[in-house]
Scaffold this motif. Structure first.
Motif, PDB file in Angstrom:
ATOM      1  N   PHE A   7       0.817  -1.208   0.000  1.00 48.25           N
ATOM      2  CA  PHE A   7       0.000   0.000   0.000  1.00 48.25           C
ATOM      3  C   PHE A   7       0.857   1.267   0.000  1.00 48.25           C
ATOM      4  O   PHE A   7       0.313   2.373  -0.020  1.00 48.25           O
ATOM      5  N   ALA A   8       2.166   1.122   0.013  1.00 46.27           N
ATOM      6  CA  ALA A   8       3.050   2.294  -0.033  1.00 46.27           C
ATOM      7  C   ALA A   8       2.775   3.089  -1.302  1.00 46.27           C
ATOM      8  O   ALA A   8       2.474   2.529  -2.360  1.00 46.27           O
ATOM      9  N   TYR A   9       2.852   4.395  -1.206  1.00 43.99           N
ATOM     10  CA  TYR A   9       2.532   5.245  -2.359  1.00 43.99           C
ATOM     11  C   TYR A   9       3.538   6.368  -2.586  1.00 43.99           C
ATOM     12  O   TYR A   9       3.506   7.032  -3.622  1.00 43.99           O
ATOM     13  N   GLU A  10       4.451   6.582  -1.635  1.00 45.99           N
ATOM     14  CA  GLU A  10       5.378   7.710  -1.727  1.00 45.99           C
ATOM     15  C   GLU A  10       6.269   7.653  -2.968  1.00 45.99           C
ATOM     16  O   GLU A  10       6.733   8.685  -3.446  1.00 45.99           O
ATOM     17  N   HIS A  11       6.510   6.466  -3.479  1.00 46.65           N
ATOM     18  CA  HIS A  11       7.386   6.294  -4.638  1.00 46.65           C
ATOM     19  C   HIS A  11       6.681   6.609  -5.960  1.00 46.65           C
ATOM     20  O   HIS A  11       7.329   6.725  -6.993  1.00 46.65           O
ATOM     21  N   LEU A  12       5.371   6.763  -5.913  1.00 51.78           N
ATOM     22  CA  LEU A  12       4.597   6.991  -7.133  1.00 51.78           C
ATOM     23  C   LEU A  12       4.626   8.458  -7.550  1.00 51.78           C
ATOM     24  O   LEU A  12       4.815   9.340  -6.699  1.00 51.78           O
ATOM     25  N   PRO A  13       4.383   8.730  -8.818  1.00 51.45           N
ATOM     26  CA  PRO A  13       4.219  10.123  -9.242  1.00 51.45           C
ATOM     27  C   PRO A  13       3.023  10.745  -8.516  1.00 51.45           C
ATOM     28  O   PRO A  13       2.088  10.034  -8.120  1.00 51.45           O
ATOM     29  N   LYS A  14       3.039  12.051  -8.359  1.00 50.84           N
ATOM     30  CA  LYS A  14       2.010  12.750  -7.585  1.00 50.84           C
ATOM     31  C   LYS A  14       0.590  12.397  -8.029  1.00 50.84           C
ATOM     32  O   LYS A  14      -0.297  12.209  -7.194  1.00 50.84           O
ATOM     33  N   HIS A  15       0.346  12.297  -9.339  1.00 47.84           N
ATOM     34  CA  HIS A  15      -1.017  12.044  -9.814  1.00 47.84           C
ATOM     35  C   HIS A  15      -1.501  10.644  -9.453  1.00 47.84           C
ATOM     36  O   HIS A  15      -2.708  10.403  -9.408  1.00 47.84           O
ATOM     37  N   LEU A  16      -0.579   9.737  -9.146  1.00 47.72           N
ATOM     38  CA  LEU A  16      -0.963   8.403  -8.680  1.00 47.72           C
ATOM     39  C   LEU A  16      -0.978   8.333  -7.154  1.00 47.72           C
ATOM     40  O   LEU A  16      -1.721   7.543  -6.578  1.00 47.72           O
ATOM     41  N   LYS A  51      -7.213  -1.019  -4.872  1.00 46.59           N
ATOM     42  CA  LYS A  51      -6.208   0.036  -5.060  1.00 46.59           C
ATOM     43  C   LYS A  51      -5.502  -0.121  -6.393  1.00 46.59           C
ATOM     44  O   LYS A  51      -5.331   0.840  -7.146  1.00 46.59           O
ATOM     45  N   ASP A  52      -5.120  -1.343  -6.724  1.00 48.39           N
ATOM     46  CA  ASP A  52      -4.448  -1.591  -8.000  1.00 48.39           C
ATOM     47  C   ASP A  52      -5.352  -1.212  -9.169  1.00 48.39           C
ATOM     48  O   ASP A  52      -4.894  -0.612 -10.151  1.00 48.39           O
ATOM     49  N   CYS A  53      -6.624  -1.535  -9.078  1.00 49.80           N
ATOM     50  CA  CYS A  53      -7.572  -1.183 -10.130  1.00 49.80           C
ATOM     51  C   CYS A  53      -7.713   0.344 -10.262  1.00 49.80           C
ATOM     52  O   CYS A  53      -7.759   0.872 -11.375  1.00 49.80           O
ATOM     53  N   ALA A  54      -7.776   1.033  -9.135  1.00 49.75           N
ATOM     54  CA  ALA A  54      -7.895   2.487  -9.161  1.00 49.75           C
ATOM     55  C   ALA A  54      -6.672   3.130  -9.804  1.00 49.75           C
ATOM     56  O   ALA A  54      -6.799   4.064 -10.610  1.00 49.75           O
TER      57      ALA A  54
END
Length: 62
Positions: A7-16, A51-54
């Motif tokens: 569920f980590a998200y910090e590594h993703l681009p801002k829009h994701l 989350k993956d689908c979103a």
């Protein structure tokens, strides 16, 4: 491996990140408030799938 890792998200681009963060928050809430049992595990797996689908939906765009 702890499912919360996925569920980590910090590594993703801002829009994701904006798409993924609410799922991370919810996953942490589930872990913090529900007993550790099979149903909680199923809940987290289904939340991860959602989350993956979103994220993929955001990538697909229009």
């Amino acid at each position: 491996m702890n499912i919360l890792t996925f569920f980590a998200y910090e590594h993703l681009p801002k829009h994701l990140q904006v798409v993924s963060k609410p799922f991370c928050d919810t996953a942490n809430h589930v872990v913090d408030t529900l007993p550790d049992n099979e149903e909680r595990s199923v809940c987290l797996r289904k939340l991860l799938e959602a989350k993956d689908c979103a994220v993929r939906a955001q990538l697909g765009g229009k």
